[in-house]
Write an enzyme that holds these catalytic residues in place. Structure first.
Site, short mmCIF file in Angstrom:
data_model
loop_
_atom_site.label_atom_id
_atom_site.label_comp_id
_atom_site.label_asym_id
_atom_site.label_seq_id
_atom_site.Cartn_x
_atom_site.Cartn_y
_atom_site.Cartn_z
N HIS A 130 0.82 -1.21 0.00
CA HIS A 130 0.00 0.00 0.00
C HIS A 130 0.85 1.27 0.00
O HIS A 130 0.33 2.36 -0.24
CB HIS A 130 -0.92 0.00 1.22
N ASP A 189 -2.10 2.27 -4.70
CA ASP A 189 -3.34 2.74 -4.08
C ASP A 189 -4.42 1.67 -4.21
O ASP A 189 -4.43 0.88 -5.16
CB ASP A 189 -3.81 4.04 -4.73
#
Length: 423
Positions: A395, A399
Site C-alpha cells: 500500500h 493505491d
C-alpha cells in the site's frame, strides 16, 4: 601421515560469513578428492564445498545451523605425506538458491556449536545406545517413513553417529516380525513426546524473508470472484486439439497472459520498491515469479519476459522452471529478478488467501480453487465454474483503487478469454 586443514572459502560478493547447512561426511570417514563434504548458505545461494584432497576425516569445524566466518577452520583431514597444509577450496554453487531456498535441516538435540568435533583416536563416531526416555535421532525423511509406517522410532536401534537412526536401520526393523521388533500395538494413549527442530538453512531464510516482508510492507489484500467457464472451455478445446503435439495447458499460462495484458495499463504494479533509497522502479519487462512448493520449502522461479512468450512457450517454460525448483535444480538466476509473483495452491487453493508480497515487488496474485457453483445470470440460476483471485499489494506504492481496477481488468480478460489475444 599429515594433517590437511580446509578453511571456509570466500564465496565472493563481499560475504564475510556463511551458514553451515549440512555435513555429508562424519569423523572417521574416508573421502576422495573433489568429494563434496558440506553445504553452506549465503544470502543468495547454497554452495557445495568440495575437498581438494583425499584422506580420513579427523574433525569437523561446526554444527549445522552455525554461522561461520570466511577463513575459519572447516574440516581437518588426515592425508598421506607431510600434511600441515592449510587449504581454502573453490566453492561450487549448488543449483539451489538461498532465499526463497537449501538443504532440509535435520533435528538435533540441543547441541551447542563447538569449535570442532574430533575423536581422540581419529576413529568414526561410536554408536551410542539410547537410554529410556531419550529422543531418538533421525532425519526428517526417516521420521516421515516411520510415521507413515506407524513405527515408534524409540524401538528402532540406530547405527549412525551418536545412535542416529538411518534408513537402513528402519529397513531392518521393518523386516522383522512385529512381535520380535517389540512394536507396541496402536491404541488410544497419551503422547508426551516432542521434537525440537533447529531453524536453519532454507527454513531460516524463508522465515527471515517472510518476517521482513510483513514488518516492512504495508500489506492490503483484495479478493475478486471470476467466472472462468469460458476460459476452462477454451483450455480444454486447445488441449484436445494441440495437447498431444504441444503439451497440455494448465490455467497458469492464461493467468500469466492476463497479467501481461493488464499490466500495460498499470505500470505502477509491475514495479519494485527500494524503501531505503526511496525509489520505485517501473519495469517494462514482465518477469513473473511462479511460487512453487518443493520438498525443501517455498521457491519462486522466474518466468522471464512473459510479454514476449506465446501461450505454449510460456506454458513450457513454467513447467520446466517448476520442475527444476521442486528438484532443487534451479539456478540462482532462475530464482531472482521477478517483477510480480503468481501463487497458486491448485486443488488446495481454498476459497480465500492473503499471500505475502515477495519484496521488493509490490504485488502478488493468488489463485484459489476452481469450483462449480450456482450463479444468477439474466435472472436465471445456472451452474458456472467460479474461481477467486486473492491478491496482496504494497500500500506504500499501490493505491487501493488502482489495485482493484487492476484485478478487475484481469477478471475481464479471464472471463472473455478472446481478449487475451487481441493486441
Amino acid at each position: 601421515m599429515g594433517t590437511h586443514v580446509i578453511k571456509m572459502p570466500d564465496i565472493g560478493e563481499g560475504i564475510a560469513q556463511v551458514e553451515l547447512v549440512e555435513w555429508f561426511v562424519k569423523v572417521g570417514d574416508i573421502i576422495a578428492e573433489d568429494q563434496v563434504v558440506a553445504d553452506v548458505m549465503t544470502d543468495k545461494a547454497t554452495v557445495e564445498i568440495p575437498s581438494p584432497v583425499s584422506g580420513k576425516v579427523l574433525a569437523l569445524g561446526g554444527q549445522p545451523g552455525e554461522v561461520m566466518a570466511v577463513g575459519s577452520e572447516l574440516i581437518r583431514i588426515e592425508v598421506e605425506g607431510s600434511g600441515n597444509h592449510v587449504d581454502v577450496p573453490q566453492a561450487k554453487p549448488a543449483e539451489v538458491p538461498a532465499a526463497p531456498v537449501a538443504a532440509k535441516p535435520e533435528p538435533q538435540k540441543d547441541v551447542k556449536p563447538a569449535a570442532y568435533q574430533a575423536s581422540a583416536s581419529h576413529e568414526a563416531a561410536p554408536i551410542v545406545p539410547r537410554q529410556p526416555g531419550d529422543k531418538p535421532l533421525a532425519s526428517p525423511a526417516v521420521r516421515k517413513r516411520a510415521l507413515d509406517a506407524g513405527i515408534e522410532l524409540r524401538y528402532v536401534h540406530g547405527s549412525g553417529p551418536a545412535g542416529r537412526i538411518l534408513h537402513e536401520d528402519l529397513d531392518a526393523f521393518m523386516s522383522k516380525p512385529q512381535s520380535a521388533a517389540g512394536q507396541t500395538p496402536n491404541g488410544y494413549a497419551r503422547r508426551t513426546d516432542s521434537e525440537q527442530v533447529p531453524v536453519i538453512g532454507l527454513r531460516r531464510k524463508i522465515a527471515q524473508r517472510m518476517q521482513d516482508a510483513k514488518r516492512r510492507v504495508a500489506h492490503f489484500s483484495y479478493v475478486e470472484e471470476i467466472d472462468v467457464t469460458a476460459l476452462e472451455a477454451l483450455r480444454q478445446q486447445l488441449n484436445s486439439k494441440h495437447g498431444d503435439s504441444r503439451g497440455k495447458l494448465t490455467l497458469l499460462p492464461f493467468l500469466v497472459r492476463a497479467l501481461v495484458v493488464a499490466l500495460r495499463d498499470f505500470p505502477q504494479i509491475n514495479a519494485t520498491y527500494d524503501d531505503e533509497a526511496q525509489i520505485i522502479t517501473r519495469h517494462g519487462a514482465v518477469h513473473v515469479g511462479i511460487a512453487t512448493q518443493g520438498d525443501n520449502g517455498l521457491m519462486v522461479p522466474v518466468l522471464r519476459h512473459a510479454e514476449a512468450g506465446s501461450l505454449w512457450a510460456n506454458a513450457g517454460e513454467i513447467s520446466r522452471l517448476a520442475n527444476a525448483a521442486r528438484n532443487n535444480k534451479a539456478s540462482r538466476e532462475e530464482l531472482s529478478g521477478s517483477t510480480i509473483t503468481l501463487t497458486s495452491l491448485g486443488a488446495l487453493g481454498g476459497i480465500v488467501s492473503t499471500p505475502v508480497v515477495n519484496t521488493p515487488e509490490v504485488a502478488i496474485v493468488g489463485v484459489n480453487r476452481m469450483v462449480e457453483r450456482p450463479v444468477v445470470i439474466d435472472g436465471q440460476i445456472v451452474v458456472r465454474k467460479m474461481m477467486n483471485l486473492s491478491s496482496s499489494f504494497d500500500h506504500r506504492v499501490v493505491d487501493g483503487m488502482d489495485a482493484a481496477l487492476f484485478i478487475q481488468a484481469v477478471r475481464g480478460l479471464l472471463e472473455q478469454p478472446a481478449c487475451l489475444f487481441v493486441e
